[in-house]
Design an enzyme around this catalytic site. Structure first.
Site, PDB file in Angstrom:
ATOM      1  N   LEU A   1     -11.608 -55.266 -37.486  1.00 41.68           N
ATOM      2  CA  LEU A   1     -10.809 -56.086 -36.578  1.00 41.68           C
ATOM      3  C   LEU A   1     -11.341 -55.790 -35.191  1.00 41.68           C
ATOM      4  O   LEU A   1     -11.503 -54.618 -34.838  1.00 41.68           O
ATOM      5  CB  LEU A   1      -9.321 -55.715 -36.656  1.00 41.68           C
ATOM      6  CG  LEU A   1      -8.460 -56.341 -37.752  1.00 41.68           C
ATOM      7  CD1 LEU A   1      -7.066 -55.730 -37.717  1.00 41.68           C
ATOM      8  CD2 LEU A   1      -8.380 -57.854 -37.592  1.00 41.68           C
ATOM      9  N   ASP A   2     -11.624 -56.816 -34.398  1.00 39.36           N
ATOM     10  CA  ASP A   2     -12.186 -56.537 -33.079  1.00 39.36           C
ATOM     11  C   ASP A   2     -11.150 -55.838 -32.201  1.00 39.36           C
ATOM     12  O   ASP A   2      -9.962 -55.781 -32.516  1.00 39.36           O
ATOM     13  CB  ASP A   2     -12.732 -57.809 -32.428  1.00 39.36           C
ATOM     14  CG  ASP A   2     -11.655 -58.823 -32.113  1.00 39.36           C
ATOM     15  OD1 ASP A   2     -10.766 -58.526 -31.308  1.00 39.36           O
ATOM     16  OD2 ASP A   2     -11.714 -59.942 -32.668  1.00 39.36           O
ATOM     17  N   MET A   3     -11.606 -55.297 -31.085  1.00 44.12           N
ATOM     18  CA  MET A   3     -10.770 -54.438 -30.251  1.00 44.12           C
ATOM     19  C   MET A   3      -9.498 -55.135 -29.775  1.00 44.12           C
ATOM     20  O   MET A   3      -8.440 -54.520 -29.646  1.00 44.12           O
ATOM     21  CB  MET A   3     -11.571 -53.931 -29.043  1.00 44.12           C
ATOM     22  CG  MET A   3     -10.827 -52.880 -28.227  1.00 44.12           C
ATOM     23  SD  MET A   3     -11.861 -52.078 -26.984  1.00 44.12           S
ATOM     24  CE  MET A   3     -12.065 -53.425 -25.816  1.00 44.12           C
TER      25      MET A   3
ATOM     26  N   SER B   1      -7.846 -57.477 -31.361  1.00 47.92           N
ATOM     27  CA  SER B   1      -7.036 -57.975 -32.465  1.00 47.92           C
ATOM     28  C   SER B   1      -6.156 -56.872 -33.036  1.00 47.92           C
ATOM     29  O   SER B   1      -6.411 -55.683 -32.858  1.00 47.92           O
ATOM     30  CB  SER B   1      -7.930 -58.556 -33.561  1.00 47.92           C
ATOM     31  OG  SER B   1      -8.684 -59.653 -33.066  1.00 47.92           O
TER      32      SER B   1
END
Length: 234
Positions: free
Chosen positions: A103-105, A107
């Site tokens: 999960l990107d930072m 999200s």
């Protein structure tokens, strides 16, 4: 039973398969006293395997965690830029685990972590097409974006498709995907003319985030584990 050494190291929680390949190429792995080669197989129950001179010990049982990842944490075990990592949030679980997927930072939401390399490989391999559900708050013209998001699209030269798209409110969408391309939901929304302001993953396969509080984790239940393995064995 003999398996490729990189799979054995990953399954034992030593490192990822990719990192294990690097260890093998660097001559850091020994089997029965000799340097092992990439592609070589061994039996962890019969052969004496060492990494940097330290004997490999197989975990008696694997660990499977669900974390509610908050915004502002990177999905990695360490970060060269000094940013907060998901590893810090599960440091008290008692074993070394790693994230399954990412999960990107910016999200939030459901993130699986485990020390089971085989499960990690299966869940992240495109052939298994594990569906992930996101609740996405956006700005922009949602009505115009819906028909665009509901059809296959090409974004930055990559084919992308959503399995399900439906409104959850005036500026909120439910988006289900199985591809797992980098920042896929954000990129698809941008291509459809809306901007993501918050993105939360609420489901992966049959696993649901539920009421797990942000920044906390729990072990998967026996029922959840059964559903998870059923998902990847279909």
């Amino acid at each position: 039973m003999e398996e490729r050494i990189q799979k054995i190291l990953s399954g034992a929680g030593i490192c990822s398969r990719r990192k294990a390949e690097e260890y093998l190429n660097a001559g850091r792995v020994q089997v029965n006293g000799r340097v092992a080669a990439l592609g070589e197989k061994a039996d962890p129950q019969r052969d004496h395997i060492q990494v940097d001179g330290v004997a490999l010990t197989q975990p008696r049982r694997h660990t499977y965690l669900m974390l509610h990842k908050p915004r502002g944490y990177v999905t990695t075990l360490s970060d060269e830029k000094g940013r907060k990592t998901v590893a810090q949030l599960v440091a008290d679980c008692g074993v070394r685990v790693w994230p399954v997927g990412r999960l990107d930072m910016d999200s939030e939401g459901l993130l699986l972590l485990t020390d089971d390399g085989d499960l990690t490989h299966k869940l992240t391999h495109p052939s298994h097409e594990v569906r992930k559900e996101y609740h996405v708050q956006v700005t922009g013209d949602v009505a115009a974006a819906l028909p665009v998001l509901s059809k296959p699209m090409v974004v930055d030269g990559e084919d992308m498709v959503a399995d399900e798209v439906e409104p959850l409110g005036p500026q909120k969408l439910k988006i289900v995907i199985h591809q797992g391309k980098n920042r896929q939901v954000r990129r698809m929304c941008a291509a459809a003319g809306v901007t993501v302001t918050r993105l939360v993953r609420v489901r992966e396969g049959n696993l649901r985030l539920g009421n797990l509080k942000r920044g906390t984790w729990r072990t998967l239940t026996a029922g959840e584990m059964q559903e998870l393995f059923h998902e990847i064995c279909k």
